[in-house]
Design a protein around this motif. Structure first.
Motif, PDB file in Angstrom:
ATOM      1  N   ALA A   5      42.490  -1.540  11.909  1.00  0.00           N
ATOM      2  CA  ALA A   5      43.966  -0.924  12.987  1.00  0.00           C
ATOM      3  C   ALA A   5      43.440  -0.592  14.431  1.00  0.00           C
ATOM      4  N   SER A   6      42.425  -1.524  14.806  1.00  0.00           N
ATOM      5  CA  SER A   6      41.728  -0.421  16.089  1.00  0.00           C
ATOM      6  C   SER A   6      40.910  -1.931  16.728  1.00  0.00           C
ATOM      7  N   ALA A   7      40.381  -2.056  17.888  1.00  0.00           N
ATOM      8  CA  ALA A   7      39.806  -3.344  18.342  1.00  0.00           C
ATOM      9  C   ALA A   7      38.761  -1.799  18.767  1.00  0.00           C
ATOM     10  N   SER A   8      38.916  -0.768  19.018  1.00  0.00           N
ATOM     11  CA  SER A   8      37.551  -0.152  19.771  1.00  0.00           C
ATOM     12  C   SER A   8      35.951  -0.832  18.462  1.00  0.00           C
ATOM     13  N   PRO A   9      35.531  -1.530  19.543  1.00  0.00           N
ATOM     14  CA  PRO A   9      33.780  -1.601  18.512  1.00  0.00           C
ATOM     15  C   PRO A   9      33.158  -0.882  18.415  1.00  0.00           C
ATOM     16  N   ARG A  10      32.977   0.943  18.876  1.00  0.00           N
ATOM     17  CA  ARG A  10      32.692   1.622  18.486  1.00  0.00           C
ATOM     18  C   ARG A  10      33.113   2.548  16.453  1.00  0.00           C
ATOM     19  N   ARG A  11      33.969   2.293  17.221  1.00  0.00           N
ATOM     20  CA  ARG A  11      35.150   2.246  15.072  1.00  0.00           C
ATOM     21  C   ARG A  11      33.731   1.537  14.079  1.00  0.00           C
ATOM     22  N   ARG A  12      34.018   0.184  14.544  1.00  0.00           N
ATOM     23  CA  ARG A  12      33.730  -1.167  13.879  1.00  0.00           C
ATOM     24  C   ARG A  12      32.195  -0.515  13.544  1.00  0.00           C
ATOM     25  N   VAL A  71      40.962  12.959  24.308  1.00  0.00           N
ATOM     26  CA  VAL A  71      39.596  14.859  24.817  1.00  0.00           C
ATOM     27  C   VAL A  71      40.707  15.235  25.648  1.00  0.00           C
ATOM     28  N   ILE A  72      41.015  16.757  25.161  1.00  0.00           N
ATOM     29  CA  ILE A  72      41.823  17.549  25.542  1.00  0.00           C
ATOM     30  C   ILE A  72      41.213  18.804  26.402  1.00  0.00           C
ATOM     31  N   LEU A  73      41.876  19.056  27.606  1.00  0.00           N
ATOM     32  CA  LEU A  73      41.315  20.400  27.840  1.00  0.00           C
ATOM     33  C   LEU A  73      42.213  20.991  29.372  1.00  0.00           C
ATOM     34  N   ASN A  74      42.342  22.374  28.477  1.00  0.00           N
ATOM     35  CA  ASN A  74      43.247  23.305  28.489  1.00  0.00           C
ATOM     36  C   ASN A  74      44.349  23.137  29.045  1.00  0.00           C
ATOM     37  N   GLY A  75      44.289  22.646  26.936  1.00  0.00           N
ATOM     38  CA  GLY A  75      45.800  21.382  26.477  1.00  0.00           C
ATOM     39  C   GLY A  75      46.279  20.698  27.153  1.00  0.00           C
ATOM     40  N   GLN A  76      45.746  20.446  28.257  1.00  0.00           N
ATOM     41  CA  GLN A  76      46.031  19.100  28.590  1.00  0.00           C
ATOM     42  C   GLN A  76      45.453  17.120  27.434  1.00  0.00           C
ATOM     43  N   ILE A  77      45.723  16.345  27.545  1.00  0.00           N
ATOM     44  CA  ILE A  77      45.004  14.863  26.819  1.00  0.00           C
ATOM     45  C   ILE A  77      44.766  14.369  28.400  1.00  0.00           C
ATOM     46  N   LEU A  78      43.290  14.162  28.405  1.00  0.00           N
ATOM     47  CA  LEU A  78      42.921  13.391  28.894  1.00  0.00           C
ATOM     48  C   LEU A  78      42.232  11.970  28.817  1.00  0.00           C
ATOM     49  N   GLY A  79      42.855  11.500  29.099  1.00  0.00           N
ATOM     50  CA  GLY A  79      43.279   9.547  28.721  1.00  0.00           C
ATOM     51  C   GLY A  79      41.754   8.219  29.331  1.00  0.00           C
ATOM     52  N   LYS A  80      42.440   7.508  28.889  1.00  0.00           N
ATOM     53  CA  LYS A  80      41.183   6.518  30.021  1.00  0.00           C
ATOM     54  C   LYS A  80      41.611   6.378  31.569  1.00  0.00           C
ATOM     55  N   TYR A 135      26.736   7.946  37.542  1.00  0.00           N
ATOM     56  CA  TYR A 135      27.371   7.855  36.308  1.00  0.00           C
ATOM     57  C   TYR A 135      29.172   7.150  36.381  1.00  0.00           C
ATOM     58  N   LEU A 136      29.739   6.608  37.615  1.00  0.00           N
ATOM     59  CA  LEU A 136      30.510   5.697  37.550  1.00  0.00           C
ATOM     60  C   LEU A 136      30.252   4.460  38.222  1.00  0.00           C
ATOM     61  N   GLU A 137      29.077   5.313  38.634  1.00  0.00           N
ATOM     62  CA  GLU A 137      28.707   3.137  38.998  1.00  0.00           C
ATOM     63  C   GLU A 137      27.755   2.542  37.546  1.00  0.00           C
ATOM     64  N   CYS A 138      27.707   2.650  36.725  1.00  0.00           N
ATOM     65  CA  CYS A 138      27.359   2.366  35.635  1.00  0.00           C
ATOM     66  C   CYS A 138      28.251   1.742  35.002  1.00  0.00           C
ATOM     67  N   GLY A 139      29.537   2.344  35.331  1.00  0.00           N
ATOM     68  CA  GLY A 139      31.099   1.544  34.567  1.00  0.00           C
ATOM     69  C   GLY A 139      31.101   2.122  32.962  1.00  0.00           C
ATOM     70  N   GLU A 140      30.339   2.607  32.313  1.00  0.00           N
ATOM     71  CA  GLU A 140      30.449   2.901  31.191  1.00  0.00           C
ATOM     72  C   GLU A 140      31.172   3.669  30.406  1.00  0.00           C
ATOM     73  N   GLY A 141      32.122   4.616  31.311  1.00  0.00           N
ATOM     74  CA  GLY A 141      33.129   5.642  30.637  1.00  0.00           C
ATOM     75  C   GLY A 141      34.562   4.649  31.008  1.00  0.00           C
ATOM     76  N   LYS A 142      35.009   4.372  31.379  1.00  0.00           N
ATOM     77  CA  LYS A 142      36.012   3.344  32.226  1.00  0.00           C
ATOM     78  C   LYS A 142      37.082   3.121  31.547  1.00  0.00           C
ATOM     79  N   ASP A 143      36.837   2.629  30.365  1.00  0.00           N
ATOM     80  CA  ASP A 143      37.888   2.691  28.897  1.00  0.00           C
ATOM     81  C   ASP A 143      37.285   3.605  27.628  1.00  0.00           C
TER      82      ASP A 143
END
Length: 190
Positions: A5-12, A71-80, A135-143
């Protein structure tokens, strides 16, 4: 055969790595955290909801695997990241700090739904402006939750990890294998 139940290519990729045949049917649910919801409760609720929604939509009974990673930092959820500026701010927050990566796994077979929650602690190295920009320019982490991918170029951002590496990628494999076995699904299938 299970339904993921996921579209994540990493989970696949991770399921394929441990030899679990699967088909993909992503869950369409509202992923907004509830007011004052603890991060642990949130990821478990998301995984359960995804699994139950997909299981209830099936015409024939099947085992459904769902997961949610935050991902949780200082009790806060960091989404995408929502924008390039948000992505930059997220990486600046993570720089030099230790975050928790929480993944909940849910396996649904018929009326039975079992869950597991896994926590991994990830410490980022101190990131300078040049590294963040590259890292931002490589575009990897945006999703990706937290704005980085440990299995890719984002690996150089990580100084230390305590716990499951596959959890940080998006599916803690040891715990997933145990849950699947409890539902009669074996791994290392050929």
């Amino acid at each position: 055969m299970i339904i993921l139940a996921s579209a994540s290519p990493r989970r696949r990729e991770l399921l394929t790595q441990i030899g679990v045949p699967h088909t993909v049917q992503p869950a369409d649910i509202d992923e907004t955290p509830a007011a004052n919801e603890h991060p642990e409760d949130y990821v478990v609720r998301m995984a359960r909801s995804k699994g139950l929604v997909v299981a209830s939509s099936l015409r024939i009974p099947a085992t459904v695997l769902a997961a949610d990673t935050s991902v949780i930092l200082n009790g806060q959820i960091l989404g995408k990241p929502e924008s390039p500026e948000h992505h930059r701010a997220m990486l600046e927050q993570l720089s030099g700090n230790t975050q928790q990566v929480l993944s909940a796994i849910a396996v649904v077979t018929g009326d039975r739904c079992d869950t597991r929650l896994v926590t991994t602690h990830v410490t980022f190295r101190q990131l300078d402006e040049v590294l963040i920009k590259r890292y931002l320019e490589c575009g990897e982490g945006k999703d990706k939750a937290g704005g980085y991918g440990i299995q890719g170029k984002g690996a150089v951002l990580v100084a230390d990890i305590h716990g499951s590496y596959s959890n940080v990628v998006g599916l803690p494999l040891a715990e997933t294998a145990v849950l699947l076995e409890q539902h009669g699904i074996s791994y290392w299938q050929t």
